[in-house]
Write a protein that holds these residues in place. Structure first.
Motif, PDB file in Angstrom:
ATOM      1  N   GLU A 413     -56.498  -6.864 -70.248  1.00 30.76           N
ATOM      2  CA  GLU A 413     -56.205  -7.857 -69.189  1.00 30.76           C
ATOM      3  C   GLU A 413     -56.828  -7.629 -67.817  1.00 30.76           C
ATOM      4  O   GLU A 413     -56.894  -8.829 -67.156  1.00 30.76           O
ATOM      5  N   GLN A 414     -57.326  -6.522 -67.439  1.00 23.35           N
ATOM      6  CA  GLN A 414     -58.051  -6.325 -66.349  1.00 23.35           C
ATOM      7  C   GLN A 414     -59.576  -7.069 -66.430  1.00 23.35           C
ATOM      8  O   GLN A 414     -60.184  -7.344 -65.443  1.00 23.35           O
ATOM      9  N   SER A 415     -59.973  -6.898 -67.628  1.00 26.37           N
ATOM     10  CA  SER A 415     -61.587  -7.333 -67.673  1.00 26.37           C
ATOM     11  C   SER A 415     -61.711  -8.557 -67.920  1.00 26.37           C
ATOM     12  O   SER A 415     -62.749  -9.374 -67.615  1.00 26.37           O
ATOM     13  N   GLY A 416     -60.459  -9.508 -68.196  1.00 34.42           N
ATOM     14  CA  GLY A 416     -60.669 -10.869 -68.256  1.00 34.42           C
ATOM     15  C   GLY A 416     -61.643 -11.208 -69.514  1.00 34.42           C
ATOM     16  O   GLY A 416     -62.118 -12.351 -69.659  1.00 34.42           O
ATOM     17  N   SER A 417     -61.799 -10.194 -70.510  1.00 33.51           N
ATOM     18  CA  SER A 417     -62.556 -10.386 -71.681  1.00 33.51           C
ATOM     19  C   SER A 417     -61.826 -11.417 -72.905  1.00 33.51           C
ATOM     20  O   SER A 417     -62.429 -11.490 -73.749  1.00 33.51           O
ATOM     21  N   GLU A 418     -60.590 -12.230 -72.514  1.00 31.84           N
ATOM     22  CA  GLU A 418     -60.102 -12.816 -73.485  1.00 31.84           C
ATOM     23  C   GLU A 418     -61.098 -14.281 -73.682  1.00 31.84           C
ATOM     24  O   GLU A 418     -61.623 -14.632 -72.743  1.00 31.84           O
ATOM     25  N   ALA A 419     -60.994 -14.845 -75.047  1.00 29.66           N
ATOM     26  CA  ALA A 419     -61.870 -15.841 -75.213  1.00 29.66           C
ATOM     27  C   ALA A 419     -61.519 -16.949 -74.211  1.00 29.66           C
ATOM     28  O   ALA A 419     -60.268 -17.240 -74.193  1.00 29.66           O
ATOM     29  N   PRO A 420     -62.442 -17.797 -73.720  1.00 27.59           N
ATOM     30  CA  PRO A 420     -62.031 -19.030 -72.975  1.00 27.59           C
ATOM     31  C   PRO A 420     -61.360 -19.904 -73.967  1.00 27.59           C
ATOM     32  O   PRO A 420     -61.459 -20.005 -75.237  1.00 27.59           O
ATOM     33  N   ASP A 421     -60.468 -20.701 -73.488  1.00 30.93           N
ATOM     34  CA  ASP A 421     -59.519 -21.343 -74.154  1.00 30.93           C
ATOM     35  C   ASP A 421     -60.150 -22.626 -75.083  1.00 30.93           C
ATOM     36  O   ASP A 421     -59.681 -22.958 -76.106  1.00 30.93           O
TER      37      ASP A 421
END
Length: 489
Positions: A413-421
């Motif tokens: 959550e903090q790193s923002g490492s989720e895949a772009p939509d």
């Protein structure tokens, strides 16, 4: 004033809807699942998650008694689940298998509505599970529907922006053209009604892409027909409003966008402005779903960040009145400054007290004293691993595992490492491995679009319009971009 009771991070895609029964909380997501929690302690039930849908689940709602749960999906089905066992009692397929965006139950649970992307609503007899009728109500996708408290009317909202009032024979009673510019997102009736002679009045809340929340009076004039009149327009939100819900007493409307908004429009004189209080959402990227408990002073919010948060209003007694009796209306920044330290952006800023607050929110109260004795602050928390956690003296293996999973979720959550939509297939909501471009111009996972076209008779998953061809073209540039993103993680 409003505080977080629990944060739930079990979904792997954005949360699309939340719903309360007297004893349960249901949440659904683009990850194709529905999760059920016991509101006594917000623990997930043994039969959760429910995984009967093949694609994203858009809406969930309980029957009035709480015995049944309805869910609907891009796969074109509405499933009726037993809330006691989690077993599917029936799977109702929408005519022409159009993706279903919203579902609703009549107050007496006699009828079920399902609104679809092809502009139709299907009305089913709930007991017999038979289709009563399927009617075209819009030229655009139906994304909102709800029954009036009397159960004799229902409202639909569409992506074109119109709100329409219908009787149970799906005869049009009233139409509000362009009620919300750029599209309606949600509609919700207040549970109470008012009588004025032979006229019955209901309150309806609607919200949309125009960043507005509107309150309407829906009047039923006996044999003289029905109509709708605009009562209030609240334009204090700076982003599209995706969800709204009335409190169980009908005196407050909660809406979600970039903030959670509480407002009291019903008892306010028409000549005076409506009071509303924006509540900042710690760790929420964007509020996509709002639900209010019928029995407790709780609000549930879902978000694009895949989390569900349960909020307590006030101290749990007359919390709603205490919130609404506040004289000050806080801006987002002012309210943010009043938040506890654990809601700051970076874990590296957290103090030992912030870590303790976070543990309590995550249901790990028994670890507060252990981590405090070991002087674990934010930077130390983010560095904990399997070996160092064992050295803290936490005897329970299960408790250590829960802590590590929560820390990992916090890191993501903090790193923002989720895949772009844009890297996710619109059908499966999973990272694409072999992206292809379809005739509608959108990119999909090859196997997902092939399966879709086989079952859906050449319709676009995104627009529901017929495709001129079923041929697909490899999207090599997108595939390379996904590969570069994966190598950077």
């Amino acid at each position: 004033m409003v505080s977080v009771v629990r944060s739930l991070r079990h979904h792997s895609d954005e949360v699309t809807c939340c719903a309360f029964s007297p004893t349960l909380l249901a949440t659904c997501s683009g990850d194709k699942t529905v999760r059920i929690y016991d509101t006594a302690d917000f623990s997930e039930l043994p039969y959760s998650p429910l995984s009967g849908h093949g694609y994203a689940v858009h809406c969930c709602c309980f029957s009035a008694c709480g015995s049944y749960l309805l869910t609907c999906s891009t796969d074109g089905s509405t499933i009726i689940w037993s809330a006691a066992t989690g077993e599917a009692a029936a799977a109702l397929q929408h005519p022409d298998r159009s993706p279903v965006r919203v579902c609703a139950l009549a107050p007496d649970s006699s009828l079920l509505l399902a609104g679809a992307c092809d502009g139709t609503v299907a009305m089913w007899n709930f007991d017999s599970k038979t289709l009563r009728r399927c009617s075209a109500v819009s030229e655009a996708s139906v994304v909102a529907c709800c029954f009036s408290p009397c159960g004799q009317m229902f409202v639909t909202g569409c992506t074109k922006g119109d709100i329409k009032l219908w009787d149970l024979d799906v005869s049009l009673l009233h139409a509000e053209k362009d009620a919300h510019d750029l599209g309606v997102t949600c509609c919700s009736f207040a549970p109470q009604c008012e009588f004025d002679g032979c006229c019955v009045e209901f309150r309806l809340a609607s919200c949309g892409q125009d960043s507005q929340l509107k309150i309407w009076i829906v009047s039923q004039h006996g044999g003289a027909g029905s109509d709708m009149k605009l009562l209030h327009t609240l334009s204090g939100q700076s982003a599209p409003v995706l969800s709204c819900a009335f409190s169980s007493d009908g005196e407050m409307v909660i809406s979600g966008s970039a903030c959670l908004f509480l407002c009291k429009p019903v008892l306010v004189c028409h000549a005076h402005p409506v009071r509303f209080i924006p509540v900042p959402i710690p760790s929420h990227r964007y509020v996509t779903a709002v639900a209010v408990s019928p029995t407790m002073p709780w609000i549930a919010t879902g978000s694009m960040d895949k989390t569900v948060k349960v909020w307590r209003i006030g101290n749990g007694d007359s919390g709603i009145e205490k919130v609404l009796d506040q004289n000050a209306v806080f801006s987002h920044q002012e309210a943010s400054r009043k938040l506890p330290g654990h809601s700051r952006l970076l874990v590296a800023d957290w103090s030992e007290e912030d870590v303790g607050t976070w543990l309590r929110e995550e249901g790990l109260e028994e670890l507060v004293s252990i981590l405090k004795v070991n002087n674990i602050d934010g930077p130390e928390l983010s560095q904990l691993n399997k070996e160092t956690v064992a050295e803290l003296g936490i005897e329970s293996v299960g408790l250590r595992g829960r802590l590590l999973r929560k820390i990992e979720a916090l890191r993501v959550e903090q790193s923002g490492s989720e895949a772009p939509d844009e890297f996710l297939c619109p059908i499966t909501r999973e990272l694409m491995k072999d992206p292809v471009i379809a005739a509608d111009g959108y990119s999909y996972e090859r196997e997902a679009i092939k399966s879709w076209l086989t079952a859906k008779n050449k319709s676009s998953p995104m627009t529901n319009l017929p495709l001129q061809t079923t041929l697909v073209t490899p999207n090599r540039s997108l595939k390379m971009a996904i590969a570069r993103w994966k190598s950077s993680q």
